[in-house]
Scaffold this active site. Structure first.
Site, short mmCIF file in Angstrom:
data_model
loop_
_atom_site.label_atom_id
_atom_site.label_comp_id
_atom_site.label_asym_id
_atom_site.label_seq_id
_atom_site.Cartn_x
_atom_site.Cartn_y
_atom_site.Cartn_z
N GLY A 148 33.10 27.61 42.59
CA GLY A 148 32.75 28.96 42.88
C GLY A 148 31.72 29.23 44.00
O GLY A 148 31.32 28.17 44.34
N CYS A 149 31.54 30.56 44.43
CA CYS A 149 30.76 30.57 45.48
C CYS A 149 29.23 30.41 45.25
O CYS A 149 28.50 29.81 46.12
CB CYS A 149 30.99 32.05 46.13
SG CYS A 149 31.21 33.42 44.75
N TYR A 150 28.75 31.18 44.15
CA TYR A 150 27.41 30.83 43.76
C TYR A 150 27.09 29.60 43.56
O TYR A 150 26.16 29.11 44.15
CB TYR A 150 27.02 31.73 42.51
CG TYR A 150 26.71 33.22 42.85
CD1 TYR A 150 25.80 33.57 43.70
CD2 TYR A 150 27.45 34.22 42.14
CE1 TYR A 150 25.67 35.32 44.10
CE2 TYR A 150 27.27 35.60 42.38
CZ TYR A 150 26.42 36.02 43.21
OH TYR A 150 26.38 37.24 43.54
#
Length: 346
Positions: A148-150
């Protein structure tokens, strides 16, 4: 030439895969799917692709797709990916999945944060696709779970400290801000211009954001013990980018010069992680449109806490660029192929 299919090509991650792969010398995109836009040319959906792609979006039919592609990107919503990934694997295809469906190793953990998993046996087989930490395993994998990005911004920001046991894991706080594209392309009232512009808000407050188990899973592996963090995401009125500010108390005496040297040594030779000089801090403006993760850090002289700031483009290093990085590793290509673009500025 590697023939590639993009399953779920009409979202933001889909267009980024198409844009980046157009410049990849070893790849030909042979198939793109979209249930909502089937029958349309991709250039109708994304005019930026005019004269560069002549592909018609198709319905999702795994057997037909597998006949024309050697490698599969699944850029589908959560749950939708797990309905088709097993079929592609049985057909002998290697897959990078951009959803959250295969990121967690524990089926019970997945059920607690999402819903019961349809093929839990694959959770143990899937490799978490953070190249800077899992390169050797990614190279041998048939199924890579794209991070995921975070989590990408936070894990890369903390990895050197946790690996060397230089911080107290119980004190970690991650405060992250994301552009609106992180919420996807589908129409939602909360993402309308008038709802977002001139505003700045926290969401998923109080330990309820679905990226938490993914972050804790990977940080726990680095630390060698189970840990729990405080994580609060924020929505910023910009198109793309993530800036994470991470705080932790040191486990012993540290110096800023020593920490910067540690980070430079840890990420030495990494094509897409840039460690900034002392007391220099990243901006989303300088990674926008690129596959870079920029990291800066300092020591708060008043509190003694270590402060790490990391910046990525959520759609590239936080999604499609990292997926291509994983594809390159899986196929023995140079890791930076198709990913050499510098950030856009201004």
């Amino acid at each position: 030439m590697l023939k590639v299919a993009i399953v779920g090509a009409s979202g933001y991650t889909g267009i980024e895969l198409l844009r980046l792969l157009h410049g990849h010398p070893e790849v030909s995109v042979t198939c793109v799917t979209s249930e909502q836009s089937a029958g349309k040319n991709v250039a109708e959906i994304f005019p930026t692709l005019r004269s560069r792609y002549n592909l018609v979006l198709e319905n999702l039919e795994p057997v037909r797709i597998a006949e024309r592609a050697d490698f599969i990107f699944t850029a589908l919503p959560h749950k939708a990916a797990m309905e088709v990934v097993p079929t592609f694997l049985k057909l002998g295809k290697r897959v990078v999945d951009l959803s959250a469906d295969y990121r967690l190793h524990d089926a019970r953990e997945y059920a607690a944060w999402y819903e019961p998993h349809m093929n839990p046996e694959l959770l143990k087989e899937a490799i978490y696709g953070l190249p800077e930490l899992r390169r050797e395993k990614i190279a041998e994998a048939d199924l890579v779970a794209n991070p995921g990005c975070y989590p990408t911004s936070i894990i890369l920001g903390l990895a050197p400290l946790l690996k060397k046991k230089l911080v107290n894991p119980a004190t970690i706080i991650a405060d992250a801000k994301s552009g609106v594209s992180g919420a996807g392309r589908s129409a939602k009232v909360d993402n309308l211009y008038c709802e977002v512009n001139d505003g700045f808000k926290a969401y998923g407050v109080g330990g309820v954001h679905r990226h938490i188990p993914e972050i804790e899973q990977e940080l726990s592996l680095l630390a060698g013990k189970q840990l729990t963090i405080t994580f609060t995401p924020h929505l910023v009125p910009m198109d793309r980018g993530i800036l994470s500010t991470i705080y932790a108390e040191p486990a012993g005496e540290v110096s800023l010069a020593g920490l910067v040297e540690l980070y430079r040594d840890f990420y030495h030779g990494e094509a897409f992680v840039r460690v900034l000089p002392e007391n220099n801090f990243p901006s989303t403006a300088f990674v926008r449109g690129s596959n870079f993760c920029d990291i800066g850090l300092t020591v708060d002289k008043r509190t003694g806490r270590i402060v790490i700031v990391s910046a990525i483009d959520n759609l590239i290093k936080g999604a499609s660029g990292q997926a291509i990085q994983n594809m390159n590793i899986m196929n023995g290509f140079p890791e930076n192929l198709g990913l050499e673009s510098l950030g856009l500025f201004p």
